[in-house]
Design an enzyme around this catalytic site. Structure first.
Site, PDB file in Angstrom:
ATOM      1  N   TYR A  33       0.770  -1.349  -0.058  1.00  0.00           N
ATOM      2  CA  TYR A  33       0.096  -0.026   0.051  1.00  0.00           C
ATOM      3  C   TYR A  33       0.871   1.294   0.049  1.00  0.00           C
ATOM      4  O   TYR A  33       1.985   1.215   0.196  1.00  0.00           O
ATOM      5  CB  TYR A  33      -0.935   0.096   1.460  1.00  0.00           C
ATOM      6  N   ARG A  52       7.912   4.102  -4.670  1.00  0.00           N
ATOM      7  CA  ARG A  52       8.153   2.985  -3.676  1.00  0.00           C
ATOM      8  C   ARG A  52       7.213   1.860  -3.908  1.00  0.00           C
ATOM      9  O   ARG A  52       7.522   0.842  -3.638  1.00  0.00           O
ATOM     10  CB  ARG A  52       7.862   3.691  -2.454  1.00  0.00           C
ATOM     11  N   ARG A 101      -8.243 -20.894  -1.956  1.00  0.00           N
ATOM     12  CA  ARG A 101      -7.160 -20.454  -1.063  1.00  0.00           C
ATOM     13  C   ARG A 101      -6.138 -21.330  -1.260  1.00  0.00           C
ATOM     14  O   ARG A 101      -6.279 -22.730  -1.165  1.00  0.00           O
ATOM     15  CB  ARG A 101      -7.714 -20.303   0.564  1.00  0.00           C
ATOM     16  N   LYS A 151       6.387  -1.942   1.972  1.00  0.00           N
ATOM     17  CA  LYS A 151       5.301  -1.807   2.389  1.00  0.00           C
ATOM     18  C   LYS A 151       4.067  -2.504   2.333  1.00  0.00           C
ATOM     19  O   LYS A 151       3.142  -2.376   1.629  1.00  0.00           O
ATOM     20  CB  LYS A 151       4.961  -0.298   1.888  1.00  0.00           C
ATOM     21  N   GLU A 183      11.863   2.259  14.307  1.00  0.00           N
ATOM     22  CA  GLU A 183      11.127   3.257  13.753  1.00  0.00           C
ATOM     23  C   GLU A 183       9.755   3.127  14.578  1.00  0.00           C
ATOM     24  O   GLU A 183       9.467   2.460  15.535  1.00  0.00           O
ATOM     25  CB  GLU A 183      10.757   3.190  12.208  1.00  0.00           C
ATOM     26  N   LEU A 207      11.109   0.876   6.943  1.00  0.00           N
ATOM     27  CA  LEU A 207      10.517   1.542   5.789  1.00  0.00           C
ATOM     28  C   LEU A 207      11.419   2.882   5.349  1.00  0.00           C
ATOM     29  O   LEU A 207      11.568   3.565   6.150  1.00  0.00           O
ATOM     30  CB  LEU A 207       8.950   1.960   5.962  1.00  0.00           C
TER      31      LEU A 207
END
Ligand code: PMP
Length: 287
Positions: A33, A52, A101, A151, A183, A207
């Site tokens: 995302y 990114r 799945r 991310k 972070e 990140l």
């Protein structure tokens, strides 16, 4: 107001948007995302976020469902139709919805990636009262996976970290691994000592924040000294200032860590100056 959202090529009212229960984002957190902020109705650092996103997709061998030019158009259209002046655009790409799945990745020729975008309206985002008070944080152990440079939508532990902070009566948590701060739960962490801005070096452990990149560039342009290296909680507690950066908080001062006041206990001048420069330059460069 019912938002207009974007799902797999269509603009729809939010209550009509649908994603399959077999979507791998839903079943496996197999998705990435981006969050791009909007100021004055313009996208802030869209190029950085798009770059990114491409990197995250590449690292996970996931096909992009859209060209970066079209992606910009979708962002702009959502900002326009939802009348966003200040807020964010959330974008998510997942490995799509196979017909059952399975742990193995589906064939991308058969199962295209899914893409979803929606806006979040946040009037007053740039003038957040929290920036005048500063954040209080606690430290927690960093038990996330080893590819935090991608991310991904695996945000359970950061969510748990926010809840630990909430329970402790503070605003956020800084994560610590091998004695060093990695972070914040959703931001990059910094300290300032004797005029030098210190923030962890890039690597798989954190990140690479788009805001981090811009803020470090502005700091260097303003002749501020920057050191990219890890630091401990003790060093942070002994610093003159601390702050965090992210697309939705910009530069946010931190005034307390694990109950210890940082500097004077009020937002510091370096964080204040960087917030000002960041907002000013970002507004100028918004598209
Ligand atoms: N680190 C983490 C773990 C984050 O979730 C975020 C925000 N999504 C950041 C750093 C800051 O990144 P950016 O400046 O691109 O918002």
């Amino acid at each position: 107001m019912t938002r207009t959202v974007y799902v797999n090529g269509e603009y729809l009212p939010e209550n009509e948007a649908k994603i399959s229960i077999f979507d791998r984002g839903f079943l496996m957190a197999d998705g990435v995302y981006e969050v791009t902020s909007v100021l004055d109705g313009k996208l802030i650092d869209f190029a950085g976020h798009a770059k990114r996103l491409e990197r995250s997709l590449n690292e996970l061998d996931m096909a992009s469902p859209i060209s970066m030019d079209d992606l910009l158009e979708v962002h702009r259209e959502l900002v326009r139709v939802n009348e966003i002046n200040e807020g964010m655009v959330y974008l998510q790409v997942t490995r799509g919805a196979p017909d059952d799945r399975d742990f193995a990745f589906p064939d991308p020729e058969v199962t295209p990636s899914s893409i979803v975008l929606f806006t979040q309206n946040k009037p007053g985002l740039a003038d957040a009262p929290a920036a005048k008070k500063g954040f209080k944080v606690i430290s927690i152990e960093d038990i996330r996976w080893g590819r935090r440079d991608i991310k991904t939508v695996q945000l359970l532990y950061p969510s748990m970290g926010k809840m630990m902070a909430k329970k402790a009566g503070v605003d956020d948590a800084w994560m610590v691994e091998d004695g060093k701060v990695t972070e914040g739960t959703s931001n990059n962490a910094y300290i300032v000592k004797d005029g030098t801005i210190i923030t962890r070096h890039l690597g798989n452990e954190i990140l690479a924040g788009i805001t981090r990149n811009a803020v470090l560039r502005f700091a260097k342009e303003a002749q501020m000294k920057v050191e990219e290296r890890s630091f401990t909680i003790a060093e942070a507690q002994d610093a003159d200032e601390a702050f965090v950066t992210s697309a939705s908080t910009f530069v946010m001062p931190v005034v307390e860590i694990d109950g210890a006041q940082i500097g004077t206990g009020a937002p510091g001048p370096v964080a204040g100056r960087l917030r000002e420069i960041y907002l000013e330059e970002s507004r100028k460069a918004g598209i």
